[in-house]
Each structure stands twice: as structure tokens, then as C-alpha cells.
Design a protein around this motif. Structure first.
Motif, mmCIF file in Angstrom:
data_model
loop_
_atom_site.group_PDB
_atom_site.id
_atom_site.type_symbol
_atom_site.label_atom_id
_atom_site.label_comp_id
_atom_site.label_asym_id
_atom_site.label_seq_id
_atom_site.Cartn_x
_atom_site.Cartn_y
_atom_site.Cartn_z
ATOM 1 N N LEU A 273 13.179 4.816 12.994
ATOM 2 C CA LEU A 273 13.675 4.353 11.702
ATOM 3 C C LEU A 273 12.512 3.907 10.843
ATOM 4 O O LEU A 273 11.691 3.095 11.264
ATOM 5 N N SER A 274 12.430 4.425 9.632
ATOM 6 C CA SER A 274 11.376 4.035 8.708
ATOM 7 C C SER A 274 11.750 4.488 7.309
ATOM 8 O O SER A 274 12.494 5.444 7.132
ATOM 9 N N ASP A 275 11.198 3.802 6.332
ATOM 10 C CA ASP A 275 11.361 4.257 4.952
ATOM 11 C C ASP A 275 10.020 4.724 4.385
ATOM 12 O O ASP A 275 9.876 4.923 3.199
ATOM 13 N N ALA A 276 9.032 4.924 5.259
ATOM 14 C CA ALA A 276 7.698 5.340 4.824
ATOM 15 C C ALA A 276 7.407 6.767 5.267
ATOM 16 O O ALA A 276 7.845 7.208 6.322
ATOM 17 N N THR A 277 6.661 7.483 4.455
ATOM 18 C CA THR A 277 6.194 8.810 4.818
ATOM 19 C C THR A 277 5.093 8.672 5.847
ATOM 20 O O THR A 277 4.174 7.883 5.656
ATOM 21 N N PRO A 278 5.146 9.424 6.950
ATOM 22 C CA PRO A 278 4.092 9.304 7.966
ATOM 23 C C PRO A 278 2.775 9.876 7.465
ATOM 24 O O PRO A 278 2.745 10.649 6.513
ATOM 25 N N HIS A 279 1.683 9.508 8.159
ATOM 26 C CA HIS A 279 0.376 10.080 7.824
ATOM 27 C C HIS A 279 0.433 11.587 7.910
ATOM 28 O O HIS A 279 1.001 12.143 8.830
ATOM 29 N N MET A 280 -0.188 12.241 6.963
ATOM 30 C CA MET A 280 -0.213 13.692 6.970
ATOM 31 C C MET A 280 -1.640 14.230 7.073
ATOM 32 O O MET A 280 -1.848 15.310 7.567
ATOM 33 N N ALA A 281 -2.617 13.497 6.591
ATOM 34 C CA ALA A 281 -4.006 13.966 6.598
ATOM 35 C C ALA A 281 -4.904 12.838 7.098
ATOM 36 O O ALA A 281 -4.562 11.668 6.990
ATOM 37 N N GLY A 282 -6.039 13.221 7.642
ATOM 38 C CA GLY A 282 -7.000 12.208 8.090
ATOM 39 C C GLY A 282 -6.685 11.622 9.441
ATOM 40 O O GLY A 282 -7.334 10.689 9.873
ATOM 41 N N ASP A 283 -5.662 12.127 10.114
ATOM 42 C CA ASP A 283 -5.349 11.609 11.449
ATOM 43 C C ASP A 283 -6.444 12.000 12.413
ATOM 44 O O ASP A 283 -7.250 12.865 12.151
ATOM 45 N N GLY A 284 -6.452 11.364 13.542
ATOM 46 C CA GLY A 284 -7.462 11.648 14.543
ATOM 47 C C GLY A 284 -8.327 10.430 14.793
ATOM 48 O O GLY A 284 -9.180 10.434 15.659
#
Length: 110
Positions: free
Chosen positions: A98-109
Motif C-alpha cells: 500500500l502506498s500513494d507514492a510512485t516507486p523509484h524508476m531511475a538511479g536505483d542500484g
């Protein structure tokens, strides 16, 4: 049921490391605030709804500059940390995210 919570990766650029941003005094005035963390498991899988309810009620709040986007990190931790979560061999598994935020899409790692 169990209970865990995520905030964000506690490194730049995902959070601000400035003390004034980590502990926003206005937001934290009436609640239990903590510094941002990646994922914390508060209650192992249990049949006690009361234990889960108490953990949810007492879970700290974390603040920062943007929405809490580290949810997929939390899902990954819940999937692989068998002993911490309390997964048993041979049982069906389900994670409710459950979340209302967009997950990380770039820069992960990081």
C-alpha cells in the motif's frame, strides 16, 4: 498477518541528509518521528491481530523532501528475509503493498 514499513533509501539522492529536512519539526510536533529508513519489519507473521494493530498504531513517522518511494525495496526485503518475516517452507505467500507514492524508476542500484 505481519507488518512492516518503508520510507526511502537512506542515501543521497533519495533523501536529503540535512538535519532540518530529516526531522521536520512541524510535521513531527504531535507524532513519533524517526530518521528515514529503507524497510523495517515490526511484526513477524502472526495470528494475533492485536499485535499487528499495536505495531501499526506505534509505528514511527519519517519525513523528508518528497514522497516515500522505497516501497519496492520493502517488498524485496519482505520476499528474501525469510527468518525476519517468518515465512514458513511450503506455505502460500502474499504481500500486500500500500502506498500513494510512485516507486523509484531511475538511479536505483544504490
Amino acid at each position: 498477518m505481519g507488518f512492516g514499513a518503508f520510507v526511502d533509501k537512506p542515501v543521497l539522492p533519495y533523501i536529503s541528509l540535512a538535519p532540518t529536512e530529516i526531522n521536520d519539526t512541524e510535521t513531527c510536533k504531535n507524532v513519533n518521528c524517526d530518521e528515514p529508513w529503507g524497510f523495517r519489519n515490526y511484526v513477524k507473521l502472526t495470528t494475533s491481530a492485536e499485535d499487528v494493530e499495536v505495531a501499526i498504531s506505534n509505528a514511527p513517522v519519517a519525513v523528508n523532501l518528497d514522497p516515500l518511494e522505497g516501497g519496492f525495496d520493502g517488498v524485496m526485503q519482505a520476499m528474501v528475509c525469510k527468518e525476519v518475516i517468518g515465512w514458513e517452507d511450503g506455505t502460500q505467500k502474499m504481500i500486500v503493498y500500500l502506498s500513494d507514492a510512485t516507486p523509484h524508476m531511475a538511479g536505483d542500484g544504490k
